[in-house]
Structures are given as structure tokens and as C-alpha cells.
Design a protein around this motif. Structure first.
Motif, PDB file in Angstrom:
ATOM      1  N   PRO A   7      -9.761   2.249  -5.280  1.00 37.26           N
ATOM      2  CA  PRO A   7     -10.827   1.242  -4.452  1.00 37.26           C
ATOM      3  C   PRO A   7     -10.630   0.661  -3.840  1.00 37.26           C
ATOM      4  N   VAL A   8      -9.095   0.040  -3.801  1.00 38.29           N
ATOM      5  CA  VAL A   8      -8.877  -0.738  -2.938  1.00 38.29           C
ATOM      6  C   VAL A   8      -8.563   0.177  -1.567  1.00 38.29           C
ATOM      7  N   LEU A   9      -7.552   1.200  -1.595  1.00 37.39           N
ATOM      8  CA  LEU A   9      -7.434   1.712  -0.820  1.00 37.39           C
ATOM      9  C   LEU A   9      -9.251   2.904   0.084  1.00 37.39           C
ATOM     10  N   GLN A  10      -9.597   2.766  -1.092  1.00 37.39           N
ATOM     11  CA  GLN A  10     -10.857   3.155   0.308  1.00 37.39           C
ATOM     12  C   GLN A  10     -11.615   1.959   0.564  1.00 37.39           C
ATOM     13  N   THR A  11     -11.338   0.767   0.319  1.00 35.96           N
ATOM     14  CA  THR A  11     -12.354   0.101   1.209  1.00 35.96           C
ATOM     15  C   THR A  11     -11.466  -0.806   2.689  1.00 35.96           C
ATOM     16  N   VAL A  12     -10.006  -0.374   1.705  1.00 36.20           N
ATOM     17  CA  VAL A  12      -9.234  -0.835   2.990  1.00 36.20           C
ATOM     18  C   VAL A  12      -9.589   0.283   4.338  1.00 36.20           C
ATOM     19  N   LEU A  13      -9.278   1.507   3.479  1.00 37.49           N
ATOM     20  CA  LEU A  13      -9.932   3.215   4.890  1.00 37.49           C
ATOM     21  C   LEU A  13     -11.226   2.710   5.845  1.00 37.49           C
ATOM     22  N   GLU A  14     -12.223   2.458   4.629  1.00 41.91           N
ATOM     23  CA  GLU A  14     -13.562   2.432   4.883  1.00 41.91           C
ATOM     24  C   GLU A  14     -14.567   1.051   5.611  1.00 41.91           C
ATOM     25  N   ALA A  15     -13.582  -0.044   5.496  1.00 38.92           N
ATOM     26  CA  ALA A  15     -14.237  -1.093   5.654  1.00 38.92           C
ATOM     27  C   ALA A  15     -14.366  -1.292   7.086  1.00 38.92           C
ATOM     28  N   ARG A  16     -15.613  -2.037   7.671  1.00 40.90           N
ATOM     29  CA  ARG A  16     -16.194  -2.016   8.751  1.00 40.90           C
ATOM     30  C   ARG A  16     -17.158  -3.406   9.594  1.00 40.90           C
ATOM     31  N   GLN A  17     -17.159  -3.941  10.150  1.00 40.10           N
ATOM     32  CA  GLN A  17     -17.000  -5.281  11.014  1.00 40.10           C
ATOM     33  C   GLN A  17     -18.560  -5.017  12.103  1.00 40.10           C
ATOM     34  N   ILE A  77       0.798  -1.118  -0.272  1.00 43.02           N
ATOM     35  CA  ILE A  77       0.166  -0.429  -0.169  1.00 43.02           C
ATOM     36  C   ILE A  77       0.835   1.219   0.210  1.00 43.02           C
ATOM     37  N   GLU A  78       1.972   1.131   0.552  1.00 48.38           N
ATOM     38  CA  GLU A  78       2.977   2.530   0.754  1.00 48.38           C
ATOM     39  C   GLU A  78       3.736   2.758  -0.237  1.00 48.38           C
ATOM     40  N   ALA A  79       3.568   2.065  -1.074  1.00 49.11           N
ATOM     41  CA  ALA A  79       4.370   1.675  -2.323  1.00 49.11           C
ATOM     42  C   ALA A  79       3.493   2.348  -3.595  1.00 49.11           C
ATOM     43  N   LEU A  80       2.185   1.698  -3.590  1.00 49.86           N
ATOM     44  CA  LEU A  80       1.284   2.906  -4.367  1.00 49.86           C
ATOM     45  C   LEU A  80       1.413   4.150  -4.071  1.00 49.86           C
ATOM     46  N   ILE A 106     -10.744  10.826   5.162  1.00 47.66           N
ATOM     47  CA  ILE A 106     -10.095  10.476   6.781  1.00 47.66           C
ATOM     48  C   ILE A 106     -11.301  10.322   6.968  1.00 47.66           C
ATOM     49  N   THR A 107     -12.288  11.900   7.195  1.00 45.90           N
ATOM     50  CA  THR A 107     -12.806  12.834   8.554  1.00 45.90           C
ATOM     51  C   THR A 107     -13.611  11.655   8.593  1.00 45.90           C
ATOM     52  N   GLY A 108     -14.170  10.752   8.259  1.00 46.44           N
ATOM     53  CA  GLY A 108     -15.324   9.777   8.184  1.00 46.44           C
ATOM     54  C   GLY A 108     -14.308   8.476   9.295  1.00 46.44           C
ATOM     55  N   ALA A 109     -13.638   8.350   9.355  1.00 50.72           N
ATOM     56  CA  ALA A 109     -12.638   7.398   9.362  1.00 50.72           C
ATOM     57  C   ALA A 109     -12.432   7.118  10.755  1.00 50.72           C
ATOM     58  N   GLU A 144      -3.033   0.525  11.181  1.00 52.36           N
ATOM     59  CA  GLU A 144      -1.622   0.531  11.202  1.00 52.36           C
ATOM     60  C   GLU A 144      -1.994   0.752   9.412  1.00 52.36           C
ATOM     61  N   LEU A 145      -2.629  -0.466   9.510  1.00 49.12           N
ATOM     62  CA  LEU A 145      -3.294  -0.807   7.561  1.00 49.12           C
ATOM     63  C   LEU A 145      -4.388   0.712   7.119  1.00 49.12           C
ATOM     64  N   ARG A 146      -4.995   0.858   7.921  1.00 45.88           N
ATOM     65  CA  ARG A 146      -5.633   1.789   7.013  1.00 45.88           C
ATOM     66  C   ARG A 146      -5.162   2.821   7.057  1.00 45.88           C
ATOM     67  N   VAL A 147      -4.285   3.735   8.381  1.00 47.45           N
ATOM     68  CA  VAL A 147      -3.194   4.875   7.914  1.00 47.45           C
ATOM     69  C   VAL A 147      -2.739   4.803   6.644  1.00 47.45           C
ATOM     70  N   ALA A 148      -1.764   3.952   7.267  1.00 40.14           N
ATOM     71  CA  ALA A 148      -1.242   3.573   5.346  1.00 40.14           C
ATOM     72  C   ALA A 148      -1.934   3.930   4.322  1.00 40.14           C
ATOM     73  N   ALA A 149      -3.501   3.269   3.922  1.00 40.02           N
ATOM     74  CA  ALA A 149      -4.737   3.610   2.641  1.00 40.02           C
ATOM     75  C   ALA A 149      -4.353   5.242   3.053  1.00 40.02           C
ATOM     76  N   ALA A 150      -4.570   5.705   4.084  1.00 38.45           N
ATOM     77  CA  ALA A 150      -5.158   7.256   4.390  1.00 38.45           C
ATOM     78  C   ALA A 150      -4.052   7.463   3.620  1.00 38.45           C
ATOM     79  N   GLN A 151      -3.081   8.153   3.574  1.00 37.17           N
ATOM     80  CA  GLN A 151      -2.146   8.704   3.565  1.00 37.17           C
ATOM     81  C   GLN A 151      -1.751   7.898   1.748  1.00 37.17           C
TER      82      GLN A 151
END
Length: 969
Positions: free
Chosen positions: A784-794, A771-774, A824-827, A803-810
Motif C-alpha cells: 500500500p505504501v509503495l503504491q501510494t508513493v507511485l500513484e499519488a497526484r496533486q 523504500i529501497e530496503a523494503l 508502472i504503465t500508468g505511472a 526519484e522517490l517514485r522510481v524507487a517505489a516502482a523498483q
């Protein structure tokens, strides 16, 4: 008084020499000249205080400065000052204790400045110091003898009587040429007649230099012709002889010493008569030459035979024994009788030599016994005159001096012990025949030396004289003539004479520096000739000498970076090997060409370009060159260095590249991995074909080394090679490869990175790095992949670790900032959570491995502990970021070592795996290769608390530390 009064005088001479140079450069009113004048005056004052009431007497003899007759040394300052005084005709300068600073200033200002001729120095000093008693300048003078020395005959007879009465004083006379000359005159006078009664007109004496002739008779008489001579060291002083007449009356009665004998010097009168009027000196300008030339065409020749000279040298040896041991040898009467029995021409030659020594420095304390100097004087003058007359070829001079040395050696052993002391101390003592040979060539004029040096007899000139002669020519800018002489001297190595080849081989070793001082043509030619002779030489002794000359010249070529000359040396070695198989194996290490490969390569790295001719040299040593360059490549941290090293390998030819491919294909893992960087630049397709297959068989440490080697490859090729081996890499090394891929900026890697970022079945740390490389690559397809990692909920929590969500947001902020801000505001993130982010690569940077994260200097050190080692230890870490850190530990670990680190903060523990990168004294760098994402989130929080905002990073601030030669183990 100082323990060594010469020390102060030596310092004064050096300071005075500097002062005179400053005066020529800046004039006397300059501040530098004034400061140097004060220094020189203080040192002169100190030397005068140490000298007592006698003051300071500085004399010049040849190229040496003498303090009260004792040489001060042979340093550059002393030689320069001595040359100035000698060329000005000044014998010595006396500084009295009463000297004032004002008068010393007048003395200094009298020295010529600018381009004034040194010959005017004596006159300027006399004019400046008129009436001054604190400084006295003594000029070299040659005084002609005339009728005013008529009392010399009486003095001669009185000397004979005194010596007969006080034989115990005989040894004192052997240290003074003036007294010994009087002794010879006394021996001559002892053969004169006794006085008679009556009176008459006395004889006249010839006015001129040399020993006066005698004439007698009643009434008006004419004086005998003066003998030529006077000063053998400056023969111009005795260049003329004259006769004169005069009238006088004499009164004596009874028997006793004759006041006006009929002939006080009968043998010398006959010699003078046979000589007639001497002509102007010949081309050698020596007193001995004048003994053999006359002004009349039919005048008889006056010549001294070799046997007569050798008999004189035998007499000197007997005198030396008398000087050494008063109980043996001969007394004054015996010496006088031996002199009387000598042939007249031998007596004249001996008197000429003594007169020359006496006139050279009348008050000088001899640096070696006078008898020894006298013997050398006679031998050298005889050799010089024989050479002038054509009786002796230049190549026979040394043989003649060797025969003379047979007689002188006995005298030398009796009178000197310095050489014996040097030999006992293990110091090399120069052959005495060689010393005489050098003294002989010292007397030969420059124009005649040049004639010899450009002939096939150049080897006859001692190397020291050749060096001095050529250095003078270099200072005058006569480079063409210097090259001609050097080439001619080198050509003598191929002469038929064994002695010529032996002498030339030894001389080439001594002159090697001069061969390397020009444009290289003389050095190339000399190496070629010596190499040819080395291949053809069959005499074992000469083979050793010629090989030594070849090695010395080759070493000079290497030290002066004369690559064409080195190429000639290596080519000559091949020729020698063809003629004498196996001989080059001993020469190659002595030349040290392979040992200098690191110097050649490092010099190219410092200059940033490959010197002309270097590739030709390195191509003759391909194996050693490849070995060093491969090793050096692995220690290079800058892209320009790696590219230049690759260019050198490319210049070695296709065989060198093929050899690298063979190493990668067949060698052990450690050796094969070291050629990846070079081969990746030269033949990347070979690496792509071989490396993935072999990588599966290699250990993790080699996988890490492969990634670091490939970091030197150009970005586009680097990305392709890393993608080709990514699946074959160890799981702990893949995050490092993903970081390196992201730093290339190549879009070809985006599809693979998207697969990794969207896969739930891989390691969380590998997915985070993808994700950091992308984000670094600004891959818009990853939105799409980054938004999914950032917003997906259970249900009530986020699906992916924070930490994975922070990397996706950055990453999303880099790719699409507008979309990212809303997401980011909603995350649930605030600005502080996103501060510690990956660094983008700086395009055009010379640094091979740029930092992945900003440097953080902690407000307090953290203590990390190793847990996977047999002997674990603690690391005191002052600097740390999300990619790694640096700390001081109790142990030293090799780079590439895998360690497990534990950080305890309160009740929580953070664990990570890292690889040791560099180990400096009291410091060890490490890079994280795996970490649980929850532990990484805790580490982020600690860094924010202790490190604050990241420091600005600029790769241009990383200096290029050049000039460090890699040590090959």
C-alpha cells in the motif's frame, strides 16, 4: 688467461656434481642428463683453455676440492664432490688440454650410478680410461719401505752436506715436509760412522712402512725392524712393520761417506729394537697410538711426555722465525744439532708427523705454512693418544690443547697474517685453542664421539662437530638417537663446573636450529632446563651466556611455530621473574614473542584454522594479543576472517571479553568503536546496552565507523543492533545504516522501515533508502505504501519526486511483479527509467560489504569538484553509480572524511555529500550519504547516457587478499 682461473674450475666442479646426480636419478640417456653433460663439457673446456698447457688438476683434501693445491671453496657442491673422491681413495684427477669430448663422456659414465659403492670408483675409472692420456686419475697410495731404499742413507748424508754448503736454501726446506724429513734423516745420518776399507756382506733393511731400521755386520745380516708410522692422517698405512734379511757385498776404500755404515741411524735402531713388532692398531686407529702399543705383553712402553712435545713446539717456533727472517733464528747446521740432541722418542714422533703430512698430499700446495700444520699435528696426536690411554679425561682435552697452544701461538703469529687482517676488518676470529679442539675431535671415531655425546661430558665436544655428527644421523633417519644426544647436551647446562655451563650455553646457541628440527620434545626440554638454570644462576657472566642461549632457543621455537616450546619459554620466564624480579623485562623483548603475534595470527588466517597450542601461547600475552586482533579485525574484509579472529578472542577466556566491554564503556570514541565488531559477535547484548547511550556523545565520523564495524556481525544480530542505534545516528549516517539493514535479510526491521517510508517529515534521501530496503527485503506489507508513493497526484503533477517514485516502482516489482507492471504503465515510466536499480544481497557471500548498486564504467570521465574543504580540488571520475564512485585527485584524504561534491553539466549543477572510503595511490573511493532527489534524478540520466547498461556483478570475483599484516600505528 682469466683474471681468476678458479672461477671457471669452480663452475665446472658444480656442474659436474649436478651431472653425476642427474645420472644417478635419470640414467645417462635421459634428456636432462644429456643437456647437463653439454653444459659441463663447455665449462671444462673453458677452464682448460684458461689453464694453458698445464691442464687442470683437481685434488681432494678432507671436505675441500683443490685446484693446483688451492681450495676452491666450501660450498655444498665442492664438499659433495670432495667427499666422493676421498671415499673412493682418489687423491687427484688431472685433465689435460688435449682431452676430447668422447673421452670425457667415458670418464663421466665410469662413475657409479644407483646404489653402487664409491669404493669401486677408482677401479671403474681406470678401466674406462685405459690408454687415455687426456685424463689421469691419481690414487692415494701408502708405499712400504724395504731393502730397495738402501740408498736412503747415502741420500741422508748427501742432504746434510748440501744443506751445510747452501744454508741460504734452508727456508725453502721449511715449506716441504718431504725435504724436512730428509733433513731429519740427514741429522741422524751425520751421527753415523765413517766408511772403512775392505768388503763384506751388507745389511738388510726391514720391509714395511715407516723409517727403515738399520742393521750391519759381515756376512749374512738381518735388517732392523721398521718403525711404525708412515701416514698420521691414514694410520692404516703404517699398521705393520716387518724385518727382513738379505745378502750383499760392499766395496769401499779410504775415508768419506760410508756406503754400508755399521749403523746409519743408531738412535732409531735402538728405538725400533725396544718397540719390537707393533700390534694391530687400537680402537683409535692412529699412528701415535701405535707408538704406545706393542705386540708383546711384557714389551717396554714407548711414550712421549708432554714436556717433550712442548719442546718440539718451541723448536718449530724458532724454525718459523728462520723462515720469516733469514737474518735471525737458526741455520741448517744449528737445526741439525738441535735435532740430534732431542730424545729419540721425540724424533720418532716428529718423523711420524712429517711422514703423515708428506703422504697426505705429496703435490699439494699448502693452505697454511707447513710448520704450523706440523705443530698442530703433533699437539693433536699427543692429546688423542693421551685420551686413548686413559691418562686424560675428555673434559681436560681442551686444557691440554690450551697449554700446547701457548707454544703454537708464537709460531702462528710469525707465519700467518690472515687472522690479523680479519681482526682489523672487524671480523670475529675463532680461538685457536678451539680450532685445535675441533681438529682433535675430527680424529675421534664416530662410535667414541657418540659415547661422549650421551654422557655428562657431551659439552666437551665442539658444537660444530656435534652439528656435523647429528646432521649425518638425521640423514640416516636416526631421530631417536638425535633427540637423546640433544637432551643430554642440554642437561649439561646444570653441571657444577662453570666451564661446563659456559661451554654448554654457547653451544646451545649454535645448535638451536637442530633443536627445532625434530618433533619439538628436545626443544621443550632444552628450554625448560636452560630456564631453570637461568633462574638459579648467580654468576653475572654466566647469567649473560645462559640468557643468550634461552633467548636463542625461544626464538627458534617461535620461528618453527613450536607453540608448546614457546609456552614453556614463557612459563620459564615467570619462574625467572619470581627468582630474580625485573630480569624478565629485558628478556621478553629479546625473545620477541609479542612481536611475533601478527605472524601467528596471519598464519592462522591463511590456513583458516587455529593451530594447536596457539591459544595457550596467546593467553599468556592477552593484552598484546587483544590489541593486534582488534586492529586486524578492523582491516578484515571477509566474514571468515572476522569469525576466526572472534574465536581467538573467545579462546583467550572471559577476561578478554570483559576487557573489550570495558573499552566500549570507558575508552575514547575512536578506541571504543574499534571493538564493536568483535564484541557484537561475542556479547551483542552488551553492545545493545552500552552503544546507544555513548553514541549520542560521539562525532559523525565515529558513527560511520560504528556502522562499518557492525557489518561484520551475523545478519540477525546486525539488524537488531542497527535498529537499536538508528535514531541515535547522525542524519547523514542513517542512509548507510538503512542500506546495511536491508542487506541482512532480517524481517524484524520491516516495521521500522515502513514507518520511515510512509513519513513525510523526514529527509527525502532517508525515505528513498527506506523504500529501497523494503524492496530488498521483499516486504509484502509495504504494497500500500509503495503504491501510494507511485500513484499519488496533486492536480496536474505527481505528488512525490520522480526519484522517490522510481524507487517505489523498483521495490514493488520485487515484491509483487504482477501488480507492479500495471501500476508502472500508468505511472508514466518506461523500461529505461528503471534500469539502474539496487542490487539484492548474495546469500552465503564471504564479503562483508557487498555493492549496493551495479558498477558503471563511464564512456568518458566526469569531473567532480570539492566545495567544503580549505583547499578544494578536482576528482577525475572514470567509474560512478548511484551509491558512489572512484576517482583520481590531487590530494589525499583520510578515510571517513566528509566532502561536498559538485558536478556541472551544461547549465545545471548536481550537488551531493559523500564520505571518503579508501584512498589508494592516484585513486580515491567515495560513498554518497546525502543528495537532493532532483539532483539524483539528473545523476541517473547522466549515468544512463554515459554508462549504459550496468555491468554484471558477482561478489565471488572479489579475491581474498590474505597474508597482509596490519601495521599498527
Amino acid at each position: 688467461m682469466s683474471a681468476d682461473p678458479r672461477a671457471s674450475a669452480r663452475q665446472f666442479v658444480r656442474s659436474l656434481n649436478i651431472l653425476l646426480k642427474f645420472a644417478r636419478l635419470y640414467e645417462f640417456g635421459h634428456v636432462r642428463t644429456a643437456a647437463q653433460f653439454e653444459t659441463t663439457w663447455k665449462e671444462l673446456r673453458s677452464a682448460l683453455d684458461e689453464s694453458g698447457e698445464s691442464g687442470l688438476l683437481l685434488g681432494a683434501s678432507g671436505m675441500q676440492i683443490l685446484l693446483d693445491g688451492v681450495p676452491l671453496g666450501a660450498a655444498g657442491a665442492e664438499r659433495s664432490f670432495a667427499q666422493l673422491l676421498s671415499s673412493s681413495g682418489i687423491a687427484s684427477i688431472h685433465f689435460a688440454p688435449s682431452l676430447s669430448q668422447q673421452h670425457f663422456a667415458r670418464f663421466v659414465r665410469a662413475f657409479p650410478s644407483g646404489n653402487a659403492k664409491p669404493a669401486s670408483l677408482a677401479e671403474q675409472l681406470k678401466a674406462a680410461l685405459a690408454g687415455e692420456t687426456g685424463i689421469r686419475v691419481n690414487e692415494i697410495r701408502y708405499i712400504a719401505e724395504d731393502s730397495s731404499i738402501a740408498g736412503a742413507k747415502i741420500a741422508a748424508n748427501l742432504t746434510a752436506k748440501v744443506l751445510g754448503a747452501q744454508g741460504d736454501k734452508f727456508k725453502d726446506f721449511l715449506d716441504d715436509p718431504n725435504r724436512l724429513l730428509q733433513m731429519i734423516l740427514a741429522a741422524e745420518g751425520s751421527r753415523g760412522g765413517s766408511g772403512g776399507s775392505g768388503g763384506g756382506s751388507g745389511p738388510g733393511f726391514g720391509a714395511g712402512t715407516g723409517v727403515p731400521g738399520g742393521g750391519g755386520g759381515s756376512g749374512t745380516g738381518s735388517g732392523g725392524g721398521g718403525l711404525p708410522g708412515g701416514n698420521l692422517w691414514d694410520p692404516s698405512a703404517g699398521a705393520a712393520s716387518s724385518s727382513g734379511g738379505g745378502q750383499g757385498s760392499s766395496h769401499s776404500s779410504g775415508a768419506g761417506v760410508a756406503e754400508n755404515p755399521a749403523s746409519a741411524f743408531p738412535t732409531l735402531v735402538s728405538a725400533a729394537t725396544s718397540l719390537g713388532q707393533p700390534a694391530t692398531p687400537g680402537k683409535w686407529l692412529t699412528a701415535s697410538a701405535m707408538l704406545h702399543s706393542t705386540g708383546e705383553a711384557n714389551a717396554p712402553q714407548f711414550a712421549v711426555a708432554e714436556e717433550e712435545v712442548r719442546s718440539m713446539l718451541t723448536l718449530f717456533a724458532q724454525l718459523g722465525r728462520s723462515r720469516k727472517d733469514g737474518t735471525s733464528g737458526m741455520d741448517a747446521n744449528t737445526f741439525q744439532s738441535r735435532l740430534s740432541a732431542m730424545p729419540v722418542r721425540s724424533q720418532v714422533t716428529l718423523q711420524q708427523a712429517l711422514a703423515g703430512l708428506a703422504a697426505q698430499a705429496p703435490n699439494e700446495k699448502p693452505d697454511r705454512p707447513m710448520l704450523l700444520k706440523l705443530a698442530e699435528h703433533v699437539a693433536i696426536r699427543f692429546a688423542l693418544d693421551s685420551y686413548e690411554k686413559g691418562e686424560l679425561r675428555v673434559n681436560a682435552v681442551k686444557q691440554l690443547l690450551d697449554r700446547m697452544n701457548t707454544e703454537i701461538e708464537g709460531l702462528r703469529k710469525i707465519l700467518t697474517s690472515q687472522e690479523e687482517q680479519m681482526a682489523n676488518a672487524g671480523l670475529q676470529v675463532q680461538s685457536y685453542t678451539e680450532l685445535l679442539d675441533q681438529e682433535f675431535w675430527e680424529q675421534v671415531p664416530d662410535e667414541n664421539k657418540k659415547e661422549v655425546m650421551i654422557s655428562d661430558e657431551a659439552w666437551c665436544v665442539p658444537p660444530r662437530k656435534v652439528r656435523t655428527f647429528l646432521e649425518d644421523m638425521l640423514r640416516r633417519g636416526e631421530l631417536k638417537t638425535v633427540n637423546e644426544i640433544l637432551m643430554k647436551y642440554a642437561s649439561c647446562i646444570g653441571l657444577e663446573s662453570d666451564d661446563a655451563r659456559r661451554t654448554t650455553a654457547i653451544g646451545l646457541g649454535e645448535l638451536a636450529e637442530l633443536y627445532g628440527s625434530g618433533d619439538g620434545s628436545a626443544l621443550i626440554e632444552s628450554i625448560r632446563r636452560v630456564g631453570n638454570q637461568l633462574a638459579a644462576e648467580r654468576d653475572p657472566e654466566l647469567q649473560t651466556l645462559v640468557s643468550a642461549a634461552f633467548v636463542r632457543l625461544s626464538q627458534e621455537a617461535a620461528s618453527k611455530r613450536c607453540y608448546p616450546a614457546m609456552q614453556q619459554a614463557l612459563a620459564s620466564l615467570d619462574s625467572v621473574e619470581a627468582q630474580r624480579p625485573g630480569s624478565s623485562q629485558s628478556l621478553m623483548p629479546r625473545i620477541g614473542a609479542e612481536d611475533r603475534i601478527p605472524e601467528f595470527v596471519e598464519e592462522s588466517l591463511r590456513s583458516g584454522e587455529i593451530a594447536d597450542g596457539l591459544l595457550d601461547i596467546l593467553s599468556l600475552m592477552p593484552k598484546a594479543t587483544l590489541q593486534y586482533i582488534t586492529h586486524r579485525f578492523g582491516h578484515s574484509g571477509f566474514r571468515e576472517d572476522c569469525e576466526l579472529l572472534a574465536d581467538i578472542v573467545k579462546g583467550l577466556g572471559s577476561e578478554a571479553i570483559h576487557h573489550l566491554a570495558e573499552i566500549l564503556q570507558t575508552s575514547a570514541a575512536t578506541e571504543a568503536s574499534e571493538v564493536l565488531g568483535l564484541l557484537g559477535q561475542l556479547e551483542p547484548e552488551t553492545v545493545a546496552r552500552i552503544l546507544p547511550v555513548r553514541l549520542a556523545q560521539w562525532p559523525r565520523s565515529v558513527h560511520d565507523r560504528c556502522v562499518r564495524q557492525l557489518s561484520s556481525v551475523p545478519p540477525h544480530i546486525r539488524a537488531q543492533l542497527l535498529l537499536a542505534i538508528l535514531d541515535s545516528l547522525d542524519v547523514l549516517i542513517r542512509p548507510l545504516a538503512l542500506d546495511e539493514i536491508s542487506m541482512t535479510g532480517s524481517p524484524d526491521s520491516i516495521p521500522k522501515l515502513l514507518d520511515l517510508a510512509s513519513s513525510d517529515g523526514i529527509s527525502g534521501y532517508v525515505r528513498l533508502k527506506a523504500i529501497e530496503a523494503l524492496g530488498r527485503l521483499r516486504a509484502s506489507a509495504a504494497n500500500p505504501v509503495l503504491q501510494t508513493v507511485l500513484e499519488a497526484r496533486q492536480v496536474w503533477r505527481w505528488q512525490y519526486p520522480s526519484e522517490l517514485r522510481v524507487a517505489a516502482a523498483q521495490a514493488l516489482l520485487r515484491i509483487d511483479p504482477m501488480v507492479a507492471m500495471g501500476k508502472i504503465t500508468g505511472a508514466g515510466f518506461d523500461k529505461r527509467d528503471l534500469v539502474l536499480e539496487p542490487i539484492d544481497p548474495e546469500t552465503g557471500s564471504s564479503v562483508l560489504r557487498q555493492r549496493r548498486y551495479a558498477r558503471l564504467k563511464l564512456s568518458r570521465n566526469l569531473i567532480l569538484t570539492t566545495t567544503n574543504l580549505r583547499e578544494n580540488f578536482r576528482l577525475n571520475v572514470p567509474e560512478l553509480n548511484l551509491g558512489g564512485g572512484i576517482g583520481a585527485g590531487e590530494r589525499h584524504l583520510a578515510p571517513g572524511t566528509l566532502i561536498t561534491l559538485k558536478l556541472t553539466q551544461g547549465v545545471r549543477t548536481i550537488k551531493a555529500q559523500a564520505i571518503v572510503r579508501g584512498a589508494r595511490p592516484q585513486a580515491m573511493a567515495f560513498e554518497f550519504v546525502d543528495m537532493d532527489l532532483e539532483d539524483r534524478a539528473r545523476l541517473r540520466k547522466i549515468l544512463l547516457d554515459l554508462g549504459g547498461l550496468p555491468q554484471a556483478s558477482n561478489v565471488s570475483s572479489r579475491t581474498r587478499r590474505r597474508g597482509r599484516i596490519a601495521i599498527m600505528k
